[in-house]
Structures are given as C-alpha cells and as structure tokens.
Design a protein around this motif. Structure first.
Motif, PDB file in Angstrom:
ATOM      1  N   ALA A  60       3.731  11.381 -28.754  1.00  0.00           N
ATOM      2  CA  ALA A  60       5.132  11.812 -28.891  1.00  0.00           C
ATOM      3  C   ALA A  60       5.498  12.893 -27.874  1.00  0.00           C
ATOM      4  CB  ALA A  60       5.378  12.312 -30.310  1.00  0.00           C
ATOM      5  N   LYS A  61       4.575  13.825 -27.600  1.00  0.00           N
ATOM      6  CA  LYS A  61       4.873  14.912 -26.666  1.00  0.00           C
ATOM      7  C   LYS A  61       5.105  14.360 -25.259  1.00  0.00           C
ATOM      8  CE  LYS A  61       3.095  19.338 -25.023  1.00  0.00           C
ATOM      9  NZ  LYS A  61       1.959  20.283 -25.041  1.00  0.00           N
ATOM     10  N   THR A  62       4.262  13.416 -24.831  1.00  0.00           N
ATOM     11  CA  THR A  62       4.415  12.809 -23.500  1.00  0.00           C
ATOM     12  C   THR A  62       5.688  11.981 -23.441  1.00  0.00           C
ATOM     13  OG1 THR A  62       2.006  12.733 -23.277  1.00  0.00           O
ATOM     14  CG2 THR A  62       3.277  11.396 -21.734  1.00  0.00           C
ATOM     15  N   ALA A  63       5.980  11.242 -24.511  1.00  0.00           N
ATOM     16  CA  ALA A  63       7.212  10.439 -24.559  1.00  0.00           C
ATOM     17  C   ALA A  63       8.444  11.336 -24.460  1.00  0.00           C
ATOM     18  CB  ALA A  63       7.251   9.611 -25.837  1.00  0.00           C
ATOM     19  N   ASP A  64       8.434  12.490 -25.129  1.00  0.00           N
ATOM     20  CA  ASP A  64       9.554  13.442 -25.038  1.00  0.00           C
ATOM     21  C   ASP A  64       9.677  14.006 -23.627  1.00  0.00           C
ATOM     22  OD1 ASP A  64      10.155  13.042 -27.685  1.00  0.00           O
ATOM     23  OD2 ASP A  64       9.165  14.877 -28.398  1.00  0.00           O
ATOM     24  N   HIS A  65       8.534  14.290 -23.005  1.00  0.00           N
ATOM     25  CA  HIS A  65       8.510  14.802 -21.628  1.00  0.00           C
ATOM     26  C   HIS A  65       9.143  13.776 -20.680  1.00  0.00           C
ATOM     27  CE1 HIS A  65       7.049  16.746 -18.000  1.00  0.00           C
ATOM     28  NE2 HIS A  65       6.294  15.699 -17.703  1.00  0.00           N
ATOM     29  N   ILE A  66       8.791  12.505 -20.867  1.00  0.00           N
ATOM     30  CA  ILE A  66       9.348  11.430 -20.038  1.00  0.00           C
ATOM     31  C   ILE A  66      10.854  11.316 -20.259  1.00  0.00           C
ATOM     32  CG2 ILE A  66       9.404   8.904 -19.781  1.00  0.00           C
ATOM     33  CD1 ILE A  66       6.316   9.032 -20.210  1.00  0.00           C
ATOM     34  N   SER A  67      11.280  11.392 -21.507  1.00  0.00           N
ATOM     35  CA  SER A  67      12.716  11.327 -21.811  1.00  0.00           C
ATOM     36  C   SER A  67      13.475  12.432 -21.091  1.00  0.00           C
ATOM     37  CB  SER A  67      12.951  11.426 -23.315  1.00  0.00           C
ATOM     38  OG  SER A  67      12.402  10.311 -23.977  1.00  0.00           O
ATOM     39  N   ALA A  68      12.918  13.651 -21.113  1.00  0.00           N
ATOM     40  CA  ALA A  68      13.574  14.785 -20.456  1.00  0.00           C
ATOM     41  C   ALA A  68      13.673  14.556 -18.950  1.00  0.00           C
ATOM     42  CB  ALA A  68      12.803  16.069 -20.750  1.00  0.00           C
ATOM     43  N   ILE A  69      12.622  13.995 -18.359  1.00  0.00           N
ATOM     44  CA  ILE A  69      12.638  13.720 -16.915  1.00  0.00           C
ATOM     45  C   ILE A  69      13.662  12.630 -16.586  1.00  0.00           C
ATOM     46  CG2 ILE A  69      11.276  12.693 -15.033  1.00  0.00           C
ATOM     47  CD1 ILE A  69       8.878  14.293 -16.133  1.00  0.00           C
ATOM     48  N   LEU A  70      13.711  11.575 -17.399  1.00  0.00           N
ATOM     49  CA  LEU A  70      14.646  10.483 -17.136  1.00  0.00           C
ATOM     50  C   LEU A  70      16.100  10.943 -17.253  1.00  0.00           C
ATOM     51  CD1 LEU A  70      12.905   7.447 -18.881  1.00  0.00           C
ATOM     52  CD2 LEU A  70      12.983   7.985 -16.457  1.00  0.00           C
ATOM     53  N   VAL A  71      16.369  11.817 -18.199  1.00  0.00           N
ATOM     54  CA  VAL A  71      17.735  12.317 -18.374  1.00  0.00           C
ATOM     55  C   VAL A  71      18.188  13.075 -17.135  1.00  0.00           C
ATOM     56  CG1 VAL A  71      19.122  14.013 -19.645  1.00  0.00           C
ATOM     57  CG2 VAL A  71      17.764  12.357 -20.892  1.00  0.00           C
ATOM     58  N   SER A  80       0.828  -1.205   0.000  1.00  0.00           N
ATOM     59  CA  SER A  80       0.000   0.000   0.000  1.00  0.00           C
ATOM     60  C   SER A  80       0.857   1.248   0.000  1.00  0.00           C
ATOM     61  CB  SER A  80      -0.913   0.018   1.229  1.00  0.00           C
ATOM     62  OG  SER A  80      -1.801  -1.063   1.184  1.00  0.00           O
ATOM     63  N   ARG A  81       1.920   1.258   0.805  1.00  0.00           N
ATOM     64  CA  ARG A  81       2.835   2.400   0.825  1.00  0.00           C
ATOM     65  C   ARG A  81       3.511   2.550  -0.535  1.00  0.00           C
ATOM     66  NH1 ARG A  81       4.246   0.275   5.844  1.00  0.00           N
ATOM     67  NH2 ARG A  81       6.212  -0.515   5.052  1.00  0.00           N
ATOM     68  N   LEU A  82       3.954   1.421  -1.085  1.00  0.00           N
ATOM     69  CA  LEU A  82       4.627   1.447  -2.376  1.00  0.00           C
ATOM     70  C   LEU A  82       3.676   1.937  -3.461  1.00  0.00           C
ATOM     71  CD1 LEU A  82       7.237   0.767  -3.930  1.00  0.00           C
ATOM     72  CD2 LEU A  82       6.326  -1.532  -4.270  1.00  0.00           C
ATOM     73  N   GLU A  83       2.434   1.448  -3.457  1.00  0.00           N
ATOM     74  CA  GLU A  83       1.441   1.891  -4.438  1.00  0.00           C
ATOM     75  C   GLU A  83       1.219   3.399  -4.352  1.00  0.00           C
ATOM     76  OE1 GLU A  83      -2.321  -0.213  -4.743  1.00  0.00           O
ATOM     77  OE2 GLU A  83      -1.287  -2.070  -4.244  1.00  0.00           O
ATOM     78  N   ALA A  84       1.140   3.919  -3.129  1.00  0.00           N
ATOM     79  CA  ALA A  84       0.932   5.363  -2.940  1.00  0.00           C
ATOM     80  C   ALA A  84       2.112   6.149  -3.500  1.00  0.00           C
ATOM     81  CB  ALA A  84       0.731   5.676  -1.461  1.00  0.00           C
ATOM     82  N   GLN A  85       3.325   5.667  -3.261  1.00  0.00           N
ATOM     83  CA  GLN A  85       4.517   6.342  -3.781  1.00  0.00           C
ATOM     84  C   GLN A  85       4.563   6.267  -5.305  1.00  0.00           C
ATOM     85  OE1 GLN A  85       7.517   4.136  -1.696  1.00  0.00           O
ATOM     86  NE2 GLN A  85       7.330   5.346   0.177  1.00  0.00           N
ATOM     87  N   ILE A  86       4.226   5.099  -5.849  1.00  0.00           N
ATOM     88  CA  ILE A  86       4.202   4.928  -7.308  1.00  0.00           C
ATOM     89  C   ILE A  86       3.186   5.882  -7.922  1.00  0.00           C
ATOM     90  CG2 ILE A  86       3.553   3.330  -9.170  1.00  0.00           C
ATOM     91  CD1 ILE A  86       4.766   1.075  -7.385  1.00  0.00           C
ATOM     92  N   PHE A  87       1.996   5.953  -7.310  1.00  0.00           N
ATOM     93  CA  PHE A  87       0.960   6.849  -7.822  1.00  0.00           C
ATOM     94  C   PHE A  87       1.436   8.298  -7.819  1.00  0.00           C
ATOM     95  CE2 PHE A  87      -2.443   9.869  -7.079  1.00  0.00           C
ATOM     96  CZ  PHE A  87      -3.218   9.668  -8.214  1.00  0.00           C
ATOM     97  N   ASP A  88       2.005   8.747  -6.710  1.00  0.00           N
ATOM     98  CA  ASP A  88       2.455  10.140  -6.604  1.00  0.00           C
ATOM     99  C   ASP A  88       3.477  10.476  -7.684  1.00  0.00           C
ATOM    100  OD1 ASP A  88       0.796  10.592  -4.439  1.00  0.00           O
ATOM    101  OD2 ASP A  88       2.378  10.311  -2.944  1.00  0.00           O
ATOM    102  N   LEU A  89       4.435   9.575  -7.904  1.00  0.00           N
ATOM    103  CA  LEU A  89       5.476   9.829  -8.910  1.00  0.00           C
ATOM    104  C   LEU A  89       4.911   9.802 -10.329  1.00  0.00           C
ATOM    105  CD1 LEU A  89       8.368   7.750  -7.316  1.00  0.00           C
ATOM    106  CD2 LEU A  89       8.305  10.242  -7.572  1.00  0.00           C
ATOM    107  N   LEU A  90       4.054   8.815 -10.626  1.00  0.00           N
ATOM    108  CA  LEU A  90       3.457   8.744 -11.964  1.00  0.00           C
ATOM    109  C   LEU A  90       2.548   9.936 -12.219  1.00  0.00           C
ATOM    110  CD1 LEU A  90       2.633   4.941 -12.364  1.00  0.00           C
ATOM    111  CD2 LEU A  90       4.268   6.272 -13.707  1.00  0.00           C
ATOM    112  N   ASN A  91       1.813  10.360 -11.195  1.00  0.00           N
ATOM    113  CA  ASN A  91       0.923  11.505 -11.352  1.00  0.00           C
ATOM    114  C   ASN A  91       1.725  12.786 -11.598  1.00  0.00           C
ATOM    115  OD1 ASN A  91      -1.713  12.564 -11.472  1.00  0.00           O
ATOM    116  ND2 ASN A  91      -1.539  13.315  -9.383  1.00  0.00           N
ATOM    117  N   PHE A  92       2.880  12.880 -10.979  1.00  0.00           N
ATOM    118  CA  PHE A  92       3.764  14.035 -11.214  1.00  0.00           C
ATOM    119  C   PHE A  92       4.185  14.096 -12.680  1.00  0.00           C
ATOM    120  CE2 PHE A  92       8.117  15.721 -11.534  1.00  0.00           C
ATOM    121  CZ  PHE A  92       7.898  17.018 -11.091  1.00  0.00           C
ATOM    122  N   VAL A  93       4.471  12.928 -13.272  1.00  0.00           N
ATOM    123  CA  VAL A  93       4.950  12.876 -14.661  1.00  0.00           C
ATOM    124  C   VAL A  93       3.789  12.929 -15.657  1.00  0.00           C
ATOM    125  CG1 VAL A  93       6.223  11.517 -16.368  1.00  0.00           C
ATOM    126  CG2 VAL A  93       7.016  11.596 -14.003  1.00  0.00           C
TER     127      VAL A  93
END
Length: 200
Positions: free
Chosen positions: A127-138, A8-21
């Motif tokens: 493509a726009k979301t994929a580019d956004h994700i790439s920028a965050i991962l870098v 449950s804690r892990l799910e909450a953390q995963i949600f927060d991070l994915l929602n941020f992105v």
C-alpha cells in the motif's frame, strides 16, 4: 548511446525511471542455472518483494513465446525474482496476466506509467508503494492517452488517481471493446471463407 538499438536505449530509459520510483534496481542479471540468460531488470522493493522485469520488443520476440515463458520460470526457480513482469510490445500477445502491453514506439515515460499502473492494478505492490506511485502520477507532466494504456482496469485506475471523469473513461472503454469485437468478427469471418474465395 547514439549507435545503440532503439530497444536498448528505451530499456535504459525505462530502467532509470522505474528505479527512480521503485528503487533497488539492478540491470542485466545472469541466471545462475544458465549463464547465457540475463534478466533485463530487477527491483527489490522495501516490502521484501523482488520484481523481475523483461522488455519484449516485437521484432526480437515474435515467435519466441515458449522461450520467453521458460526464461520467466527459470528466473523464479533460480530465486532471482519472486515474479516476472514482461513489458510486451504490440502485436505480441500477453503471456501472463502480469504482462504490460504497450504500443509500438511508445515513449519511455508512457511505458513506465503503464507499468506502474499495472503493478498497482495487479496488487503486486504494498500500500505504501502504491500510494507513492499515485502521488508521482498525479504530479507527472506525462498524462497517458487512452490508446497508450491498453488495460481497461489500468485506464480506470489512472482516471481515479488523476480525478478524471469516470463516466467518460467508461464510455471510452465501451467503444474500445466494441471495436475489438468488430475486429475479432472480421478475422473470424475471413478464416471461415472457403479456400476458393481468395483465389484470383
């Protein structure tokens, strides 16, 4: 949160991070056709695609493959999401090509990186979301280890985003595939033994 199960804690953390992105996130959605069922997470993307996300911990989901698949079909049939992506903890097996396989006790940032890479790899995102994700991962301080990204194509994608040496990553994949083949042959040989072989 100290008394919540780890999942449950892990799910909450995963949600927060994915929602941020990704944005547009919601949690714990009831299914209209069966109020006892809930979708762990949903993300409404700017492109109009709605992704349902389930976290399947190995302890709770072992042996529940049929129920998990029925739930995913019901989520889509009810119009809750266009697609259900399952994050499945090893040793669980993937139920669809869209599933993200993670190691037991992996950290939330690593799970999120694996999930985002897989969404890009499976061409789920615009493509726009994929580019956004790439920028965050870098710019991310969390660089996944080879063993944490179980999908070979995602590992190569991560390398191309981070400008890592392609040949080195290809060789790591060859070693991983060779190790899998040896393990599969060992299991096959063990299953082919005569019944009296293992008797004391």
């Amino acid at each position: 949160m100290g008394d919540q199960p780890r999942s449950s804690r892990l799910e909450a953390q995963i949600f927060d991070l994915l929602n941020f992105v990704l944005g547009g996130g919601e949690q714990d959605l009831k299914l209209p056709s069966d109020g006892r069922m809930h979708l762990d997470m949903r993300f409404r993307l700017a492109s109009g695609v709605t992704i349902g996300l389930e976290y399947d911990g190995a302890y709770w989901h072992a042996g529940n493959e049929a129920a998990d698949q029925r739930k995913a079909h019901r989520v889509v049939a009810d119009g809750i999401a266009d697609l259900v992506v399952r994050i499945r903890e090893e040793p669980l097996a993937a139920l669809s090509p869209y599933d993200v396989m993670i190691r037991h006790k992996e950290s939330a940032p690593t799970v999120v990186i694996a999930t985002l890479l897989h969404l890009v790899h499976m061409d789920v995102l615009d493509a726009k979301t994929a580019d956004h994700i790439s920028a965050i991962l870098v710019t991310s301080r969390t660089a996944p280890r080879f063993e944490s990204i179980t999908c070979d194509e995602c590992w190569l994608l991560d390398g191309s985003i981070r400008h890592a040496e392609y040949g080195y990553r290809r060789n790591e994949i060859k070693r991983r595939r060779a190790a899998r083949r040896v393990a599969e042959k060992t299991v096959l040989r063990a299953n082919q033994r005569p019944p009296w072989f293992d008797e004391a």
